[in-house]
Design a protein around this motif. Structure first.
Motif, PDB file in Angstrom:
ATOM      1  N   SER A 162       0.819  -1.216   0.000  1.00 35.75           N
ATOM      2  CA  SER A 162       0.000   0.000   0.000  1.00 35.75           C
ATOM      3  C   SER A 162       0.851   1.263   0.000  1.00 35.75           C
ATOM      4  N   LEU A 163       2.130   1.151   0.370  1.00 36.86           N
ATOM      5  CA  LEU A 163       3.007   2.325   0.430  1.00 36.86           C
ATOM      6  C   LEU A 163       3.698   2.604  -0.903  1.00 36.86           C
ATOM      7  N   LEU A 222       4.260   3.892  -4.605  1.00 36.97           N
ATOM      8  CA  LEU A 222       3.744   5.047  -5.333  1.00 36.97           C
ATOM      9  C   LEU A 222       3.463   4.648  -6.778  1.00 36.97           C
ATOM     10  N   ASP A 274      -0.087   4.251  -9.939  1.00 40.02           N
ATOM     11  CA  ASP A 274      -1.443   4.604 -10.362  1.00 40.02           C
ATOM     12  C   ASP A 274      -2.463   3.509 -10.086  1.00 40.02           C
ATOM     13  N   THR A 325      -4.578  -2.880   1.777  1.00 41.34           N
ATOM     14  CA  THR A 325      -3.976  -1.913   0.863  1.00 41.34           C
ATOM     15  C   THR A 325      -4.780  -0.620   0.793  1.00 41.34           C
ATOM     16  N   SER A 326      -5.536  -0.355   1.835  1.00 45.39           N
ATOM     17  CA  SER A 326      -6.422   0.823   1.825  1.00 45.39           C
ATOM     18  C   SER A 326      -5.656   2.134   1.752  1.00 45.39           C
ATOM     19  N   ASP A 327      -4.384   2.131   2.132  1.00 41.69           N
ATOM     20  CA  ASP A 327      -3.598   3.366   2.111  1.00 41.69           C
ATOM     21  C   ASP A 327      -2.976   3.663   0.744  1.00 41.69           C
ATOM     22  N   PHE A 328      -3.150   2.762  -0.209  1.00 44.75           N
ATOM     23  CA  PHE A 328      -2.570   2.994  -1.533  1.00 44.75           C
ATOM     24  C   PHE A 328      -3.203   4.237  -2.153  1.00 44.75           C
ATOM     25  N   MET A 329      -2.368   5.129  -2.682  1.00 45.71           N
ATOM     26  CA  MET A 329      -2.839   6.428  -3.151  1.00 45.71           C
ATOM     27  C   MET A 329      -3.516   6.373  -4.522  1.00 45.71           C
ATOM     28  N   GLY A 330      -3.297   5.291  -5.270  1.00 46.74           N
ATOM     29  CA  GLY A 330      -3.911   5.186  -6.591  1.00 46.74           C
ATOM     30  C   GLY A 330      -5.191   4.374  -6.564  1.00 46.74           C
ATOM     31  N   THR A 331      -5.518   3.787  -7.698  1.00 47.37           N
ATOM     32  CA  THR A 331      -6.733   2.972  -7.821  1.00 47.37           C
ATOM     33  C   THR A 331      -6.423   1.521  -7.464  1.00 47.37           C
ATOM     34  N   ARG A 332      -7.214   0.957  -6.546  1.00 47.19           N
ATOM     35  CA  ARG A 332      -7.029  -0.436  -6.138  1.00 47.19           C
ATOM     36  C   ARG A 332      -7.990  -1.335  -6.905  1.00 47.19           C
TER      37      ARG A 332
END
Length: 345
Positions: free
Chosen positions: A297-298, A300, A302, A314-321
């Motif tokens: 999740s960390l 960087l 898309d 992986t809720s902290d992933f900044m892109g689209t899961r």
């Protein structure tokens, strides 16, 4: 057009690609035809190489200086020659760095017939012991960047030049075995599934990704990043999931892919298993693109494609899961459909 060959109008667009053919071949080889089909927006430069190796390397150096190609691709003997064309981006496919020995070991002496038509109309030639000796002299000129054999001083070819050279080696090549020699001088060494001569499928799956990496670097192009969890590509029995590699090949055309596995935490068997699996199944696209991460999740990027069971982690992933195995993305065909609609975004 062959069913395996696609056209990539945007790949190497407006650029020159110089092809250096192998022993007893010509500028009319099937690889030249294949390159022109694949790269319709690029200019493919190829000339018949003289049989005399000193004349051959002289002609190729002059041709490269005149044409200033953005990429040089050499196969077999052509890979041996291409290594000596310093200052250009190059892909050496099954390079015959020890061509004189290869000739003696594999029946390349005596009367030979050209495999493809030559511009001068000559169909046959004689490979003599004297001529083979000249090839040995020219092969000794490999790895002499700057006119010196650096390894004698414990040095390697400079990093900047190393970044310009890729070596691709078929794991079932019965003729040429020079990967270890290449790795003494260059770092970008990749094994692919194939023999000495490449068919269309192998070329598409093993050479095209490298051409794309080179084109992206030349253009400073940054593609959207997709992280793919290894466990979405294989099942509990360690077998490739249906359409997994079809999806990888499709996504590679538009995205920068990285393959993610759980950090091994000192579990060497798991680490070795992942390495062996990706080399065997994903192969060339995984070169330099395999990551071991404790917290995916960390990362960087898309997009992050992970098994549904790990989606909550992986809720902290900044892109689209993307939760593989969920109702929306049950299969890799569902994921292909999803990205087809995005149009590269």
């Amino acid at each position: 057009m062959n069913e395996y060959v696609k056209q990539y109008p945007d790949l190497m667009k407006g650029k020159k690609v110089m092809y250096v053919h192998g022993f007893a071949s010509s500028a009319k080889s099937g690889t030249v035809t294949r390159l022109r089909e694949l790269l319709p927006s690029a200019e493919i430069v190829a000339e018949d190489i003289p049989i005399d190796p000193h004349e051959g390397i002289k002609m190729l150096k002059e041709l490269a200086e005149k044409e200033q190609p953005d990429l040089i691709i050499g196969t077999s003997m052509g890979g041996m020659y291409a290594e000596q064309l310093y200052g250009f981006d190059r892909i050496l496919i099954n390079p015959a760095f020890q061509i004189a020995d290869t000739m003696g070991e594999h029946g390349m002496m005596g009367k030979q017939t050209f495999l493809n038509p030559r511009k001068d109309g000559v169909q046959e030639f004689i490979m003599t012991k004297a001529l083979c000796k000249e090839y040995r002299a020219v092969q000794e000129e490999c790895f002499l960047f700057g006119g010196e054999r650096r390894e004698e001083r414990g040095e390697r070819i400079p990093d900047e030049e190393q970044k310009r050279v890729w070596g691709l080696f078929g794991d079932e090549d019965p003729l040429v075995h020079t990967q270890e020699l290449f790795e003494q001088h260059y770092s970008q060494s990749v094994s692919f599934h194939g023999e000495h001569r490449m068919n269309d499928r192998v070329f598409m799956e093993s050479v095209v990704p490298v051409i794309r990496w080179i084109d992206d670097r030349q253009e400073g192009r940054e593609r959207p990043i997709i992280y793919i969890g290894i466990e979405t590509l294989r099942d509990a029995r360690n077998q490739q999931r249906s359409s997994a590699m079809k999806a990888v090949r499709f996504l590679l055309e538009t995205y920068n892919l990285y393959f993610v596995a759980q950090a091994p935490n000192y579990d060497l068997d798991y680490y070795k298993n992942v390495l062996e699996w990706t080399r065997e199944v994903v192969n060339v696209p995984a070169y330099g693109h395999l990551l071991f991460a404790e917290e995916p999740s960390l990362l960087l990027g898309d997009y992050l494609i992970m098994p549904e069971a790990s989606h909550s982690r992986t809720s902290d992933f900044m892109g689209t899961r993307i939760a593989f195995g969920s109702d929306t993305f049950k299969t890799w065909e569902d994921i292909i459909t999803f990205f087809s609609r995005l149009g590269g975004q």
